[in-house]
Design an enzyme around this catalytic site. Structure first.
Site, PDB file in Angstrom:
ATOM      1  N   CYS A 110      -8.387  32.094  14.909  1.00  0.00           N
ATOM      2  CA  CYS A 110      -9.930  31.836  14.425  1.00  0.00           C
ATOM      3  C   CYS A 110     -10.249  32.812  13.520  1.00  0.00           C
ATOM      4  O   CYS A 110      -9.431  33.873  13.223  1.00  0.00           O
ATOM      5  CB  CYS A 110     -10.753  32.051  15.855  1.00  0.00           C
ATOM      6  SG  CYS A 110     -10.530  30.792  16.883  1.00  0.00           S
ATOM      7  N   ARG A 145      -8.651  29.577   8.503  1.00  0.00           N
ATOM      8  CA  ARG A 145      -8.156  30.086   9.798  1.00  0.00           C
ATOM      9  C   ARG A 145      -8.492  29.253  10.992  1.00  0.00           C
ATOM     10  O   ARG A 145      -8.167  29.489  12.103  1.00  0.00           O
ATOM     11  CB  ARG A 145      -8.735  31.514  10.210  1.00  0.00           C
ATOM     12  CG  ARG A 145      -8.515  32.526   9.193  1.00  0.00           C
ATOM     13  CD  ARG A 145      -8.687  34.149   9.647  1.00  0.00           C
ATOM     14  NE  ARG A 145      -8.099  34.590  10.791  1.00  0.00           N
ATOM     15  CZ  ARG A 145      -7.130  35.008  11.092  1.00  0.00           C
ATOM     16  NH1 ARG A 145      -6.345  35.492  10.004  1.00  0.00           N
ATOM     17  NH2 ARG A 145      -6.611  35.558  12.025  1.00  0.00           N
ATOM     18  N   TRP A 188     -10.501  27.763  15.669  1.00  0.00           N
ATOM     19  CA  TRP A 188      -9.432  26.725  15.796  1.00  0.00           C
ATOM     20  C   TRP A 188      -9.096  26.738  17.456  1.00  0.00           C
ATOM     21  O   TRP A 188      -8.702  27.695  18.093  1.00  0.00           O
ATOM     22  CB  TRP A 188      -8.070  27.414  15.296  1.00  0.00           C
ATOM     23  CG  TRP A 188      -7.072  26.473  15.256  1.00  0.00           C
ATOM     24  CD1 TRP A 188      -6.883  25.522  14.286  1.00  0.00           C
ATOM     25  CD2 TRP A 188      -5.794  26.460  16.444  1.00  0.00           C
ATOM     26  NE1 TRP A 188      -5.663  24.838  14.774  1.00  0.00           N
ATOM     27  CE2 TRP A 188      -5.197  25.447  15.907  1.00  0.00           C
ATOM     28  CE3 TRP A 188      -5.490  27.439  17.330  1.00  0.00           C
ATOM     29  CZ2 TRP A 188      -3.907  25.066  16.706  1.00  0.00           C
ATOM     30  CZ3 TRP A 188      -4.265  26.994  17.954  1.00  0.00           C
ATOM     31  CH2 TRP A 188      -3.461  25.914  17.770  1.00  0.00           C
ATOM     32  N   ASN A 212     -11.055  36.021  18.731  1.00  0.00           N
ATOM     33  CA  ASN A 212      -9.786  35.616  18.314  1.00  0.00           C
ATOM     34  C   ASN A 212      -8.599  35.882  19.082  1.00  0.00           C
ATOM     35  O   ASN A 212      -8.405  37.169  18.980  1.00  0.00           O
ATOM     36  CB  ASN A 212      -9.533  35.884  16.585  1.00  0.00           C
ATOM     37  CG  ASN A 212      -8.143  35.251  16.342  1.00  0.00           C
ATOM     38  OD1 ASN A 212      -7.710  34.215  16.545  1.00  0.00           O
ATOM     39  ND2 ASN A 212      -7.686  36.094  15.108  1.00  0.00           N
ATOM     40  N   GLY A 213      -7.834  35.033  19.730  1.00  0.00           N
ATOM     41  CA  GLY A 213      -6.932  35.240  20.532  1.00  0.00           C
ATOM     42  C   GLY A 213      -6.803  34.424  21.705  1.00  0.00           C
ATOM     43  O   GLY A 213      -7.342  33.351  21.739  1.00  0.00           O
ATOM     44  N   GLU A 260      11.782  21.781   4.959  1.00  0.00           N
ATOM     45  CA  GLU A 260      10.523  22.205   4.231  1.00  0.00           C
ATOM     46  C   GLU A 260       9.720  21.105   3.619  1.00  0.00           C
ATOM     47  O   GLU A 260       8.468  20.997   3.527  1.00  0.00           O
ATOM     48  CB  GLU A 260      10.526  23.437   3.192  1.00  0.00           C
ATOM     49  CG  GLU A 260       9.343  23.958   2.614  1.00  0.00           C
ATOM     50  CD  GLU A 260       8.336  24.644   3.595  1.00  0.00           C
ATOM     51  OE1 GLU A 260       7.172  24.751   3.196  1.00  0.00           O
ATOM     52  OE2 GLU A 260       8.787  24.781   4.915  1.00  0.00           O
ATOM     53  N   LYS A 266       5.995  19.844   4.742  1.00  0.00           N
ATOM     54  CA  LYS A 266       4.939  19.856   3.555  1.00  0.00           C
ATOM     55  C   LYS A 266       4.066  18.357   3.733  1.00  0.00           C
ATOM     56  O   LYS A 266       2.888  18.450   3.846  1.00  0.00           O
ATOM     57  CB  LYS A 266       5.092  20.220   2.261  1.00  0.00           C
ATOM     58  CG  LYS A 266       5.465  21.652   2.248  1.00  0.00           C
ATOM     59  CD  LYS A 266       4.123  22.472   2.178  1.00  0.00           C
ATOM     60  CE  LYS A 266       4.635  23.956   2.684  1.00  0.00           C
ATOM     61  NZ  LYS A 266       4.837  24.096   3.874  1.00  0.00           N
ATOM     62  N   GLU A 298       2.406  17.926   7.103  1.00  0.00           N
ATOM     63  CA  GLU A 298       1.269  18.904   7.467  1.00  0.00           C
ATOM     64  C   GLU A 298      -0.186  18.340   6.667  1.00  0.00           C
ATOM     65  O   GLU A 298      -1.054  18.158   7.330  1.00  0.00           O
ATOM     66  CB  GLU A 298       1.541  19.889   6.899  1.00  0.00           C
ATOM     67  CG  GLU A 298       2.345  21.032   7.715  1.00  0.00           C
ATOM     68  CD  GLU A 298       2.579  22.283   7.038  1.00  0.00           C
ATOM     69  OE1 GLU A 298       2.396  23.469   7.739  1.00  0.00           O
ATOM     70  OE2 GLU A 298       2.804  22.573   5.848  1.00  0.00           O
ATOM     71  N   HIS A 343      24.999  10.208  12.394  1.00  0.00           N
ATOM     72  CA  HIS A 343      25.020  10.514  13.851  1.00  0.00           C
ATOM     73  C   HIS A 343      23.824  10.229  14.629  1.00  0.00           C
ATOM     74  O   HIS A 343      23.204  10.703  15.722  1.00  0.00           O
ATOM     75  CB  HIS A 343      25.434  11.948  13.950  1.00  0.00           C
ATOM     76  CG  HIS A 343      26.741  12.206  13.431  1.00  0.00           C
ATOM     77  ND1 HIS A 343      27.981  11.954  14.315  1.00  0.00           N
ATOM     78  CD2 HIS A 343      27.198  12.837  12.442  1.00  0.00           C
ATOM     79  CE1 HIS A 343      28.892  12.590  13.561  1.00  0.00           C
ATOM     80  NE2 HIS A 343      28.556  12.754  12.398  1.00  0.00           N
ATOM     81  N   LYS A 369      -4.346  28.629   9.131  1.00  0.00           N
ATOM     82  CA  LYS A 369      -3.498  29.483   8.244  1.00  0.00           C
ATOM     83  C   LYS A 369      -2.572  30.372   8.970  1.00  0.00           C
ATOM     84  O   LYS A 369      -1.294  30.428   8.958  1.00  0.00           O
ATOM     85  CB  LYS A 369      -4.322  30.037   7.317  1.00  0.00           C
ATOM     86  CG  LYS A 369      -3.303  30.907   6.103  1.00  0.00           C
ATOM     87  CD  LYS A 369      -2.514  29.785   5.621  1.00  0.00           C
ATOM     88  CE  LYS A 369      -1.568  30.589   4.455  1.00  0.00           C
ATOM     89  NZ  LYS A 369      -0.882  29.320   3.780  1.00  0.00           N
TER      90      LYS A 369
END
Length: 608
Positions: free
Chosen positions: A2, A27, A74, A98-99, A481, A485, A488, A504, A603
Site C-alpha cells: 500500500c 503501490r 492494495w 502498509n504491511g 518474462e 508481461k 500481467e 513433454h 509495484k
C-alpha cells in the site's frame, strides 16, 4: 504494497495528500482515503477504487485542515470496500498502515472480549484499537503507539493522527518502507520518493524499528523498542519531478521501455575501463571469486527471471556453479548451504517481503550477501553486506521493464568481473565484451524505432485467450518474462516453457487458437528450436518468432516475425526484451486494459 502519505504545515493538507497519493497509486489502487485534522474534529474520507474516486468526494465536500495522513490500498485482509479502506478511525484517532499483522486474529479476539467493536475485516483496525486503548493511560501519542506496537507481530509502516494532538502526528516502521520529507515549516512522510518530489528533495529514510514525531518545524526520531532518542543525517535526492512524469507518453510503461537505452548506459558508466580492459565495482567490496564455492540467486517475479539469465552468465563466463531460487520457496525449505556460498538478492524496489526475509535468514546463517537493487537505501540494500545499484531510475509502471534490463546488465558485468579476476578471460576477450556493451544502447535505440511493426503484430492477437512462449538456453528466461508481461497487463493466459519441453506436455495445448511466440535468434540453439516450431506448426499452431535480422530461412517457417539485431548470444536477452515488452504493451493498450495499474497487482510487493 500500500501507499502512505502525510503532511503537516501551513498549507491546506488535502491537495498535497492527494498529489502524493496520485504518485503512489502504483503501490495499490483498491481504495483510498484521507484523515484531516480539522478544527471541529478529525475528518476521515474514504472511497473504493482509484484516487480519482476520492478526488470526486473531496470536490463535492471539501475538507479544510493543515495536516493529515492518506493511504492508497492494495487489499490483503478484507475485500476492497469503503469499510476496509484506510484510514481506520477509532474515537479521535486514525491510522494508515502498509504491511501484514500476523497475529491480528488473536489480538482482535482479545479486543472484542474487552468490549471493542470492529467495523472492518482488516488487520489494520487492530492497531487503531490498541493505540486507543493505550491512550487511556497516557496522553503522549508516541508512547501510546510504542506500547501498542509492542503487542504486534508482523510488518508495518504506519502513520497515526489524533485530534487530541493538534501539533504533530506519529509514524513508525518495521520492514515496510517509510520516508520523511523535510521542508520549511512543513514536513511530509511517504512510502516512496515519487510522492515527495513535488515538495522537497531532503529526506530521512526510517530504518527498522524506528518511530518519529512529525511536527511542522521539526522531526524527532526514537528507537521504537527502547524509546531512546536517535539522530539521522538528512539526504538530498537528485531525482527530478520530470523523471516521475510521462513526458508525452501515453503510459508510464511505454515511457519506461523507451528509457532502456539510457539506463543501459547509466548502468555501465564508471564500471567499465577500456585500457586496460576491466570491469570494476568501486561502490562495494566483492569477494574473491576463487573463494566462492557457489552462487545462490534469490528473487521473485521479474527479478527471478533476471536471475535465470544471470545463471548462464556466471556458469558459462565465470565458471561458478549457480542456483536460482524463488524467495518465497527458499524461505520455507531446509536448504543446505555451503560455507563459501555467496547469496545474491535481486529486487527492483528493495522492499520485496519474501526476498528481504530470505536475506535476513541467510545473514543469520553466516553467509556473505550481495543485493542488486534499484531503489537507493531500500530495506534490502541496507540489510545486505554489499549492494550494487542498477541505476534504472524511478519505475512507476507496475509491470517492470527497464529495471529488468538493468538487472540483467549488472549480472553480466558481475560475471565478467569474476571471470577476469579468475583469469578466465584474456584481455582481448574482455575487450570484445566491452565493445559489445558500448554498442548496445545504439542497437536498443534502433530496436525501439521499429515499434510500429510490433504494434501491427499485437493488433492480430488482441482477442487471443492463450499464448505459449518458448525459448532455449539463455532465451528460456526471456520466454518466461515475455509470458509474464503479457498476462500481467493484458490478462491473457500466457505461459513460458523451455522449447525442448514442448513434447513433454505443453504441445497438447496447441491448436489453431493457441499462438506460440518463439525466441529463435541465430546461435547455438537455433536448429533445435526450429524443430520445436515445426512440431507446433504441425499441430495447427500459429507461430510467431523473434528472429535475427535478415534470417530469411527461419522467417519462411513462421506465420509472423519480428526482427531484432543479430548479436552475440550473451546479448540476445537485451535485444529480445524490447519487442517482448512492447508486444505485451500494445496488446494490453489495444484491449483497453489499465496498462500501468493492472488489476490485483501492485509495484512493490511488501507482503508475503
Amino acid at each position: 504494497m500500500c501507499g502512505i502519505v502525510g503532511y503537516i504545515g501551513q498549507r491546506e493538507a488535502a491537495p498535497i495528500l492527494l498529489e502524493g497519493l496520485r504518485r503512489l497509486e502504483y503501490r495499490g489502487y483498491d481504495s483510498a482515503g484521507l484523515a484531516i485534522h480539522a478544527p471541529d474534529g478529525l475528518k476521515v474520507i474514504r472511497a473504493v477504487g482509484k484516487i480519482s474516486s476520492l478526488c470526486q468526494l473531496l470536490n463535492s465536500s471539501p475538507v479544510s485542515g493543515t495536516f493529515g495522513i492518506g493511504h492508497t490500498r492494495w487489499a490483503t485482509h478484507g475485500r476492497p470496500s469503503e469499510n476496509n479502506a484506510h484510514p481506520h478511525q477509532v474515537n479521535g484517532l486514525a491510522v494508515v498502515h502498509n504491511g501484514i499483522i500476523e497475529n491480528y486474529a488473536e489480538l482482535k479476539s482479545s479486543l472484542i472480549q474487552q468490549g471493542r467493536a470492529f467495523t472492518s475485516e482488516t488487520d489494520t483496525e487492530v492497531i487503531a484499537h490498541l493505540i486507543d486503548r493505550e491512550l487511556r493511560s497516557t496522553t503522549d501519542l508516541l508512547t501510546a503507539v510504542r506500547r501498542a506496537l509492542s503487542h504486534i507481530e508482523g510488518t508495518y509502516a504506519i502513520a497515526v493522527i489524533s485530534h487530541a494532538h493538534p501539533d504533530h502526528f506519529v509514524v513508525a516502521k518495521n520492514f515496510s518502507p517509510l520516508i520523511i520529507g523535510l521542508g520549511e515549516s512543513e514536513n511530509y512522510v511517504a512510502s516512496d520518493i515519487p510522492a515527495l518530489l513535488p515538495f522537497t528533495r531532503r529526506i530521512i529514510t526510517l530504518k527498522e524499528f524506528e518511530i518519529a514525531r512529525i511536527y511542522r518545524d521539526r522531526v524527532e526520531l526514537f528507537d521504537l523498542r527502547s524509546g531512546k532518542p536517535i539522530s539521522a543525517t538528512p539526504q538530498t535526492i537528485s531525482l527530478t519531478l520530470q523523471s516521475a512524469e510521462k513526458a508525452g507518453h501515453k503510459h508510464f510503461m511505454h515511457k519506461e521501455i523507451f528509457e532502456t537505452p539510457k539506463i543501459f548506459t547509466d548502468t555501465f558508466l564508471g564500471r567499465i575501463k577500456r585500457n586496460p580492459p576491466a570491469i570494476v565495482f568501486d561502490e562495494c567490496r566483492l569477494p574473491d571469486p576463487t573463494e566462492i564455492s557457489r552462487l545462490i540467486i534469490i528473487a521473485c517475479g521479474t527479478s527471478y527471471h533476471a536471475g535465470l539469465v544471470g545463471r548462464h552468465y556466471f556458469e558459462e563466463i565465470a565458471s561458478i556453479p549457480t542456483v536460482v531460487e524463488y524467495a518465497s520457496e527458499f524461505r520455507y525449505r531446509r536448504t543446505v548451504l555451503l560455507p563459501n556460498d555467496l547469496a545474491i538478492f535481486i529486487s527492483q524496489s528493495g522492499e520485496t517481503a519474501d526476498t528481504l526475509a530470505a536475506l535476513k535468514e541467510i545473514r543469520a546463517r553466516g553467509l556473505k550477501t550481495l543485493a542488486i537493487c534499484n531503489v537507493m537505501d531500500s530495506s534490502i540494500a541496507r540489510a545486505a553486506e554489499e549492494v550494487i545499484y542498477t541505476r534504472a531510475g524511478i519505475e512507476i509502471g507496475v509491470a517492470s521493464t527497464k529495471a529488468f534490463t538493468a538487472q540483467v546488465e549488472v549480472l553480466l558485468l558481475l560475471a565478467l568481473h569474476f571471470a577476469s579476476q579468475k583469469g578466465l578471460l584474456r584481455p582481448a576477450d574482455l575487450s570484445r565484451f566491452i565493445e559489445q556493451i558500448y554498442r548496445m544502447p545504439a542497437l536498443l535505440e534502433k530496436q525501439l524505432q521499429e515499434e510500429d511493426s510490433v504494434k501491427q503484430l499485437a493488433s492480430r492477437f488482441v482477442h487471443a485467450r492463450d499464448f505459449i512462449y518458448i525459448g532455449r538456453g539463455i532465451n528460456y528466461p526471456l520466454a518466461l518474462e515475455g509470458a509474464l508481461k503479457l498476462k500481467e497487463i493484458s490478462y491473457i493466459h500466457a505461459e513460458g516453457y523451455p522449447a525442448g519441453e514442448m513434447k513433454h506436455g505443453p504441445i497438447a495445448l496447441i491448436d489453431e487458437q493457441v499462438p506460440v511466440m518463439a525466441l529463435a535468434n541465430r546461435g547455438s540453439q537455433l536448429k533445435k528450436i526450429i524443430s520445436n516450431l515445426l512440431e507446433a506448426k504441425a499441430r495447427g499452431g500459429i507461430i510467431v518468432g523473434i528472429i535475427s535480422r535478415g534470417d530469411s530461412e527461419t522467417r519462411s517457417l513462421l506465420d509472423h516475425a519480428l526482427e531484432v539485431e543479430d548479436v552475440d548470444e550473451y546479448f540476445q536477452p537485451f535485444v529480445n526484451t524490447l519487442p517482448l515488452q512492447l508486444f505485451a504493451y500494445f496488446v494490453a493498450d489495444l484491449k483497453g486494459t489499465d496498462v500501468d495499474q493492472p488489476r490485483n497487482l501492485a509495484k512493490s510487493v511488501t507482503v508475503e
